[in-house]
Structures are given as C-alpha cells and as structure tokens.
Design a protein around this motif. Sequence first.
Motif, PDB file in Angstrom:
ATOM      1  N   ALA A  14       6.324 -37.142 -11.881  1.00  0.00           N
ATOM      2  CA  ALA A  14       6.723 -36.618 -13.422  1.00  0.00           C
ATOM      3  C   ALA A  14       5.085 -36.803 -14.378  1.00  0.00           C
ATOM      4  O   ALA A  14       5.060 -35.280 -15.620  1.00  0.00           O
ATOM      5  CB  ALA A  14       6.451 -38.485 -14.465  1.00  0.00           C
ATOM      6  N   VAL A  15       3.903 -37.103 -13.627  1.00  0.00           N
ATOM      7  CA  VAL A  15       2.517 -36.620 -14.643  1.00  0.00           C
ATOM      8  C   VAL A  15       2.725 -34.942 -14.397  1.00  0.00           C
ATOM      9  O   VAL A  15       2.194 -34.493 -15.032  1.00  0.00           O
ATOM     10  CB  VAL A  15       1.569 -37.134 -14.200  1.00  0.00           C
ATOM     11  N   CYS A  16       2.594 -34.565 -12.951  1.00  0.00           N
ATOM     12  CA  CYS A  16       2.753 -33.284 -12.153  1.00  0.00           C
ATOM     13  C   CYS A  16       3.704 -32.062 -12.918  1.00  0.00           C
ATOM     14  O   CYS A  16       3.443 -31.412 -13.568  1.00  0.00           O
ATOM     15  CB  CYS A  16       3.285 -33.470 -11.100  1.00  0.00           C
ATOM     16  N   VAL A  17       4.985 -32.987 -13.230  1.00  0.00           N
ATOM     17  CA  VAL A  17       5.913 -31.915 -13.849  1.00  0.00           C
ATOM     18  C   VAL A  17       5.768 -32.079 -15.220  1.00  0.00           C
ATOM     19  O   VAL A  17       5.518 -30.562 -16.257  1.00  0.00           O
ATOM     20  CB  VAL A  17       6.780 -32.204 -13.998  1.00  0.00           C
ATOM     21  N   MET A  18       5.631 -33.376 -16.194  1.00  0.00           N
ATOM     22  CA  MET A  18       5.038 -32.524 -17.667  1.00  0.00           C
ATOM     23  C   MET A  18       3.782 -32.112 -17.899  1.00  0.00           C
ATOM     24  O   MET A  18       3.841 -31.058 -18.539  1.00  0.00           O
ATOM     25  CB  MET A  18       4.086 -34.160 -18.124  1.00  0.00           C
ATOM     26  N   LYS A  57       3.448 -24.095 -19.938  1.00  0.00           N
ATOM     27  CA  LYS A  57       4.716 -23.462 -20.825  1.00  0.00           C
ATOM     28  C   LYS A  57       4.349 -23.328 -19.041  1.00  0.00           C
ATOM     29  O   LYS A  57       5.990 -21.577 -18.953  1.00  0.00           O
ATOM     30  CB  LYS A  57       4.103 -22.270 -21.645  1.00  0.00           C
ATOM     31  N   ASP A  58       4.571 -23.560 -18.316  1.00  0.00           N
ATOM     32  CA  ASP A  58       4.895 -22.648 -16.326  1.00  0.00           C
ATOM     33  C   ASP A  58       6.274 -23.815 -16.270  1.00  0.00           C
ATOM     34  O   ASP A  58       6.437 -24.630 -15.446  1.00  0.00           O
ATOM     35  CB  ASP A  58       3.661 -23.486 -15.058  1.00  0.00           C
ATOM     36  N   LEU A  59       7.125 -23.426 -16.731  1.00  0.00           N
ATOM     37  CA  LEU A  59       8.738 -24.057 -16.544  1.00  0.00           C
ATOM     38  C   LEU A  59       8.974 -23.268 -15.058  1.00  0.00           C
ATOM     39  O   LEU A  59       9.566 -24.690 -14.646  1.00  0.00           O
ATOM     40  CB  LEU A  59       9.863 -23.201 -17.372  1.00  0.00           C
ATOM     41  N   GLY A  60       8.293 -23.073 -14.499  1.00  0.00           N
ATOM     42  CA  GLY A  60       9.202 -22.401 -13.237  1.00  0.00           C
ATOM     43  C   GLY A  60       8.143 -23.343 -11.904  1.00  0.00           C
ATOM     44  O   GLY A  60       9.293 -23.483 -11.411  1.00  0.00           O
ATOM     45  N   ALA A  61       7.244 -23.177 -11.875  1.00  0.00           N
ATOM     46  CA  ALA A  61       6.547 -24.335 -11.026  1.00  0.00           C
ATOM     47  C   ALA A  61       6.885 -25.880 -11.699  1.00  0.00           C
ATOM     48  O   ALA A  61       7.446 -26.511 -10.818  1.00  0.00           O
ATOM     49  CB  ALA A  61       4.839 -24.249 -11.380  1.00  0.00           C
ATOM     50  N   VAL A  73      18.505 -36.670 -10.741  1.00  0.00           N
ATOM     51  CA  VAL A  73      19.024 -35.073 -11.306  1.00  0.00           C
ATOM     52  C   VAL A  73      19.265 -35.110 -12.532  1.00  0.00           C
ATOM     53  O   VAL A  73      19.516 -34.304 -13.840  1.00  0.00           O
ATOM     54  CB  VAL A  73      20.726 -34.650 -10.673  1.00  0.00           C
ATOM     55  N   GLY A  74      19.273 -36.301 -13.146  1.00  0.00           N
ATOM     56  CA  GLY A  74      20.512 -37.170 -14.924  1.00  0.00           C
ATOM     57  C   GLY A  74      19.111 -36.609 -15.410  1.00  0.00           C
ATOM     58  O   GLY A  74      19.291 -36.817 -16.251  1.00  0.00           O
ATOM     59  N   ILE A  75      18.409 -38.125 -14.763  1.00  0.00           N
ATOM     60  CA  ILE A  75      16.883 -38.032 -15.649  1.00  0.00           C
ATOM     61  C   ILE A  75      16.057 -36.290 -15.937  1.00  0.00           C
ATOM     62  O   ILE A  75      15.700 -35.916 -16.787  1.00  0.00           O
ATOM     63  CB  ILE A  75      15.407 -38.235 -14.806  1.00  0.00           C
ATOM     64  N   LEU A  76      16.378 -35.594 -14.684  1.00  0.00           N
ATOM     65  CA  LEU A  76      15.871 -34.160 -14.574  1.00  0.00           C
ATOM     66  C   LEU A  76      16.931 -33.240 -15.704  1.00  0.00           C
ATOM     67  O   LEU A  76      16.168 -32.381 -16.470  1.00  0.00           O
ATOM     68  CB  LEU A  76      15.767 -33.695 -13.655  1.00  0.00           C
ATOM     69  N   GLY A  77      17.902 -33.394 -15.969  1.00  0.00           N
ATOM     70  CA  GLY A  77      18.916 -33.028 -16.892  1.00  0.00           C
ATOM     71  C   GLY A  77      18.139 -33.661 -18.908  1.00  0.00           C
ATOM     72  O   GLY A  77      18.172 -32.085 -19.181  1.00  0.00           O
ATOM     73  N   GLY A  78      17.866 -34.378 -18.885  1.00  0.00           N
ATOM     74  CA  GLY A  78      17.798 -35.124 -20.273  1.00  0.00           C
ATOM     75  C   GLY A  78      16.300 -34.364 -19.792  1.00  0.00           C
ATOM     76  O   GLY A  78      16.039 -33.734 -21.431  1.00  0.00           O
ATOM     77  N   GLY A  79      15.246 -34.282 -19.551  1.00  0.00           N
ATOM     78  CA  GLY A  79      13.826 -33.873 -19.383  1.00  0.00           C
ATOM     79  C   GLY A  79      14.171 -32.387 -19.789  1.00  0.00           C
ATOM     80  O   GLY A  79      13.540 -31.962 -21.211  1.00  0.00           O
TER      81      GLY A  79
END
Length: 416
Positions: free
Chosen positions: A190-194, A200-204, A230-236
């Motif tokens: 989660a920290v990596c993604v945030m 603004k590196d949305l692709g990574a 997948v749901g959490i990813l969509g919500g994020g």
Amino acid sequence: MTIKRKGATSILFLQLLFILPAFGLLSLRDGKFDIMTLVAGGVLVFYNLFQYNMMKVSFKHIDRFVLLAAQFLWSLGLVVLYRLDPELALKQFVCLLIGTLAMIVMMVLIRRSRDFGRLNWVFMGLTLLLLASTLVLGRTTGGAKNWIDLGFISVQPSEFAKILFIVVSAYFLTTRDKLVSFIPYMFFTAVCVMLLVVEKDLGAALLISGTFLIMFYAATGRTWLTLLGVGILGGGAFASYKLFSHVRTRVEVWQDPWSVYQDGGYQIVQGLMALASGGLLGVGLGRGMPEVIPVRSSDYIFAVIGEEFGIIIGIFVIIFYLVFIVRGILIALDARSTYDALLVFGCTAMLSLQSFIIIGGVIKLIPLTGITMPFVSYGGSSILASMIQLGIIEGVAVKNGKADEAALEMMGGEMR
C-alpha cells in the motif's frame, strides 16, 4: 529437444532476416548511402548471434524462446531508435550491453540461491527508499515526478524498485500461511502504491498493484480475497480520481482527446493518426512522420512501429510478449520451489502487464500512463530493469534444467 532447437534456429534466422534489410533501408535514406548504418546493423547481428551462442554454451538449460523473443523486441527497438536518432540507438545499445552483464549476474545469483531470507527486509526498506527518493530529489517529466538527475545520467528509481517488489513478494507469499502474517507485506504494498500515486507515476502504481494481485492469487488461490483486492484497487482508483487533479485530467483526455487536441489530447490523437496511416502493412521504414508524435522514442514508440511497419508487425510484437507469458508459466510450473515459481511468475506478470498497459494506452483502450515498452522503448533504466527480469526468468529455467538432468541421471542409475 531437436524440434525446440530447430524452432529456435528458425526464429533466430528470421530475426536476422529482419535486422539486415531494415538497416539496409536506413542506409539509403535521404538519397545517400551511409556505410555506418550498415555497420551498425552488422554489429547488432553479430551481438545477437554472439549472445545467443554464448548463453547457449555457458548456460546449458536456458529457455531459448524467451531469449529470442527478447532479442527480437530489442532489435526492433534499436531499428526504430536508429531511424529516429542514431545517437539514441547508440546509447540504448550501450545500456543493452550493461544489461546483458546484469542479466548474467542475476542468472548466477538465482541459480545458486534458495531465497534471500532476512535480506528481504532490507529489500523492503530499499524499495521504499528508492520510491521516496524522487519526492525529494526527483524532477518532473511528462507530469510525473519519477526521475533523478545525477548530472551525467538520469535514473528512474521505480524501474528497480519494481524488481525488488517482486523479490519481496515471492518471499512473503512463500514463507507466510496465516492471513495475519501478511499484514506487513500488505502495508508495504500500500505504501509503495501511494508513493507512486503522489509522484503522479500512475503507470508504475498500476503495474505494482496488478502484479501484487496476480502473485497473491497464484500463491494462495484465495479467490474472494483477490476479488476484495481488486475492489480495493478499484476504490483506490476512484478515490485518486476524486482527490488528484492530474488523475482526472488523464481520464478526461482519454475519454475525448479530440476536444482538447491543442492541450492534453495532442499526444493521443497524433498516436492514433499514426497507427491509422500505417494501416496493415505500414507506410515503410523511414517514410512516416514520427517527429509529430511526442515522446516517440519511449512511451509512444509503438505508434511509430505501427505507422512505419503496420499492424502486422504490431501483432508480432504482441505475440512475442505472449511468448513471455506462455514460457514464463511453463518455467514456473517446472520450478522445484514455490519461491522460484513465484519469482518467475512475478517477472512474467510484470513484463506482460507493462507491455499491455502501454500498448493499451497508445491505442486508447485504457487511459494513457507514462511507462515504457519492455526491451523496445528508449531508456537506460527501462532496458536494464527488463534485462534483470529476463535474468531471473532464465536463472530459474537453468535451475530447473539442472534438476531435471539430475533426476534423469538418478533414474538411470537406479535402472542399471
């Protein structure tokens, strides 16, 4: 085995049959014969032949089809880069040479190691450090703050962080069985993604999220937890759309790039026009207008390929990426340990996702994200990261081959 060798030889021959005429055409552009262009083509042919035979002899059980697929992709990339700017192609070739050394080192490490044990906690810290470093030291390129300028060279830390993420993921998913024991790993992800979203590196961010979900499902088989992810990813993603203006801009440009042609939609529209003008067979190498496409040497190199080589070669590019999926899955299934299987599966998933995310963005299937095509796009960090992942896949393939060979020898001894 004989069929595999003949198939690999045929692919190698077709690959060389593509490189030489391509550089031959480039040597005649502008109505002048350029001998150095032919020399450059000859060097690439020699390098591919030398590398293939050297790897085949030094590492008996390498997966030849994976190596040849990578060779075709970087050869196509070098042809297009040379057509755009010979200096870019030279820099990319130097990075490819360095990447080959990194690939060999990684193969040796993977072949000799069981897993990295407590070093994985160090890898977690290093991953977060790499991703956080661009917040302080990074410069903004293409809207994302994901590059660090070292003066003589620019580095994209996220390219190397994603490899460490695969190694860490394989370790945690192998050594943990209870759900509560995954909490540190979930928090780490989660920290990596945030961090990537903030930069603004949305692709990574999408790449790491997708790889996490694929590896988690492959390791645990827990369908409902994966669907929850997948749901959490969509919500994020929805929350990011609401909270961050740059995310909303990307989506709005994707929905109707023609309405903002002079602003954010220019790049998408030019890429689509290039693909349309190329048609089935392309306008011909050197006869297109790639100069009107922004970031044509990196993010949008697939549009240049589609314009000058046509949809046919574009399909072949996708087929060679599919080779990674098929061969990667086979290598993972043959692995003697879950850790090795997940390492290969993670690299296969990440390379495949990365290629299809950027191709999908170029053809307007999904919102555009600023990532590179593995092995094809210009960029030292990108080609080096791709070669390291190739080294992981081939390292496990070599380890599998040695185990199979030992098993056959044991069976032969028992029969005698």
